[in-house]
Write an enzyme that holds these catalytic residues in place. Structure first.
Site, short mmCIF file in Angstrom:
data_model
loop_
_atom_site.label_atom_id
_atom_site.label_comp_id
_atom_site.label_asym_id
_atom_site.label_seq_id
_atom_site.Cartn_x
_atom_site.Cartn_y
_atom_site.Cartn_z
N HIS A 113 -9.55 5.16 -0.82
CA HIS A 113 -8.61 5.23 0.31
C HIS A 113 -9.31 5.98 1.44
CE1 HIS A 113 -4.59 3.82 -1.21
NE2 HIS A 113 -5.38 3.67 -2.26
N GLU A 170 -2.32 6.11 -8.08
CA GLU A 170 -3.24 7.13 -7.56
C GLU A 170 -3.15 8.39 -8.41
OE1 GLU A 170 -3.30 7.63 -3.28
OE2 GLU A 170 -3.49 9.80 -3.50
N ASP A 187 0.85 -1.20 0.00
CA ASP A 187 0.00 0.00 0.00
C ASP A 187 0.89 1.26 0.00
OD1 ASP A 187 -2.35 1.53 0.30
OD2 ASP A 187 -2.22 1.46 2.49
N ASP A 245 2.57 5.00 -5.50
CA ASP A 245 1.89 6.27 -5.29
C ASP A 245 2.82 7.45 -5.54
OD1 ASP A 245 0.47 8.45 -4.51
OD2 ASP A 245 0.25 7.87 -2.41
N TYR A 257 -8.26 1.05 7.65
CA TYR A 257 -7.35 0.77 8.75
C TYR A 257 -7.66 1.51 10.06
CZ TYR A 257 -3.20 0.35 11.63
OH TYR A 257 -2.35 0.12 12.68
N HIS A 268 -7.54 9.94 4.94
CA HIS A 268 -6.81 8.93 5.70
C HIS A 268 -6.83 9.35 7.17
CE1 HIS A 268 -4.37 8.19 1.87
NE2 HIS A 268 -4.77 6.99 2.21
N GLY A 269 -7.20 8.44 8.06
CA GLY A 269 -7.18 8.76 9.49
C GLY A 269 -8.59 9.05 10.01
N ASN A 271 -9.83 0.62 1.03
CA ASN A 271 -8.70 0.59 1.96
C ASN A 271 -9.17 1.03 3.32
OD1 ASN A 271 -7.24 -0.03 -0.30
ND2 ASN A 271 -5.61 1.44 0.12
N SER A 302 -12.01 3.67 6.27
CA SER A 302 -12.69 3.45 7.55
C SER A 302 -13.28 4.77 8.04
CB SER A 302 -11.72 2.84 8.58
OG SER A 302 -10.71 3.73 8.94
P1 13P Z 1 -7.92 4.73 6.85
O1 13P Z 1 -6.82 4.37 7.81
O2 13P Z 1 -8.33 6.14 6.96
O3 13P Z 1 -9.07 3.78 6.92
O4 13P Z 1 -7.29 4.59 5.38
C1 13P Z 1 -6.62 3.43 5.02
C2 13P Z 1 -5.97 3.62 3.70
O5 13P Z 1 -6.46 4.33 2.85
C3 13P Z 1 -4.72 2.92 3.46
O6 13P Z 1 -4.20 3.22 2.20
#
Ligand code: 13P
Length: 291
Positions: free
Chosen positions: A217, A133, A81, A103, A241, A189-190, A239, A220
């Site tokens: 991306h 990307e 990733d 990326d 996390y 992200h995050g 994606n 979550s």
């Molecule tokens: P999150 O951690 O915001 O879910 O994003 C994960 C991600 O996009 C990894 O490439």
């Protein structure tokens, strides 16, 4: 069983569902994700992000990810990733990863195109799929990943500048030959510190120009309704996390707060974290997967 990303995404695209791609920088995450996928009998993607090299290196976690993928009762792709360098992508290919993301989205368009093209040439020669990307995916000030820096959407006035341009996406995919494309439409992200401004129609506009599987991306923390619309419009890989990581942290915190013994044993915390990630991932996968 270990499978290629292209194989997984081909079916997802035809059947209009998405495969969850989970970052797994520790054994608890690997076990939680595999247990969730096996319980739901769903394909899944295990991925290692280059920004997680500070937590564990690719050469250390990669063989473990591959081992779990091969032993799994469901199809599993193992993916790099946000590979930021040529060397990292080659390392993942040599380890046996079934796909890599290169990326270069923060670079000039022409440079992104030329470098991605080069990676595609090498990866395809080894039977490995490539994600690239185009556009920009924001990074939250909280939980966006060590080393990634923060550029939360509050900093942007003109979002048109960072969302993926449909015509450029067509040119980019045709010129590079990538197997799937991560597109910018407002995800972060995050941790979502405020309601994201998602342009879900943009996915459709890009799909009208180029019909490849698209990747979300910052997956979550998105609402169920937005997941469903994004998948309907062409997202095939999500994606995910931060929020599974947060769920594990909360489970450990509760375990510590409820502890009445003199000692705290780490193995108990590890099992709680695994179970919390499994539950969180399962809930997400139930939305993503083929009905
Ligand atoms: P999150 O951690 O915001 O879910 O994003 C994960 C991600 O996009 C990894 O490439």
């Amino acid at each position: 069983m270990l499978v290629t990303l292209s194989e997984l995404l081909k079916d997802a695209k035809e059947e209009k569902y998405a495969v969850g791609a989970f970052n797994v920088p520790n054994l608890e995450a690997i076990r939680g994700v595999i247990q969730a996928a096996e319980e739901l009998e769903s394909p899944v993607i295990l991925q290692h992000a280059e920004v997680h090299e500070n937590l564990i290196g690719l050469e250390e976690i990669g063989p473990i990810m591959l081992q779990y993928a091969k032993a799994a009762k469901v199809p599993v792709a193992v993916h790099l990733d946000h590979g930021a360098s040529y060397e990292m992508c080659v390392k993942a290919i040599r380890l046996g990863f079934t796909s890599v993301m290169y990326d270069a989205s923060s670079k000039e368009y022409e440079l992104n195109l030329e470098e991605t093209k080069e990676i595609v040439k090498i990866a395809h020669a080894a039977g490995v799929s490539v994600e690239a990307e185009l556009g920009h995916i924001f990074t939250s000030a909280v939980g966006g990943g060590e080393g990634r820096g923060s550029d939360s959407s509050d900093d942007y006035e003109d979002l048109e500048d960072v969302y993926t341009d449909p015509d450029l996406a067509r040119k980019f995919v045709e010129a590079t030959g990538v197997d799937c494309l991560a597109i910018g439409f407002g995800t972060v992200h995050g941790i979502y510190l405020k309601e994201p401004k998602l342009d879900l129609n943009r996915i459709l506009q890009i799909k009208e120009k180029i019909d490849v599987p698209f990747v979300m991306h910052g997956g979550s923390g998105v609402s169920e309704e937005n997941y469903r619309t994004a998948i309907k419009n062409g997202i095939c890989k999500i994606n995910y996390y931060t929020y599974m990581n947060k769920a594990a942290g909360k489970a450990v915190q509760e375990c510590l707060e409820n502890n009445t013994e003199d000692a705290v044993f780490f193995d108990e915390l590890s099992l709680k974290a695994t179970a919390a990630m499994k539950d969180n991932v399962k809930a997400a996968m139930e939305i993503f997967m083929k009905p």
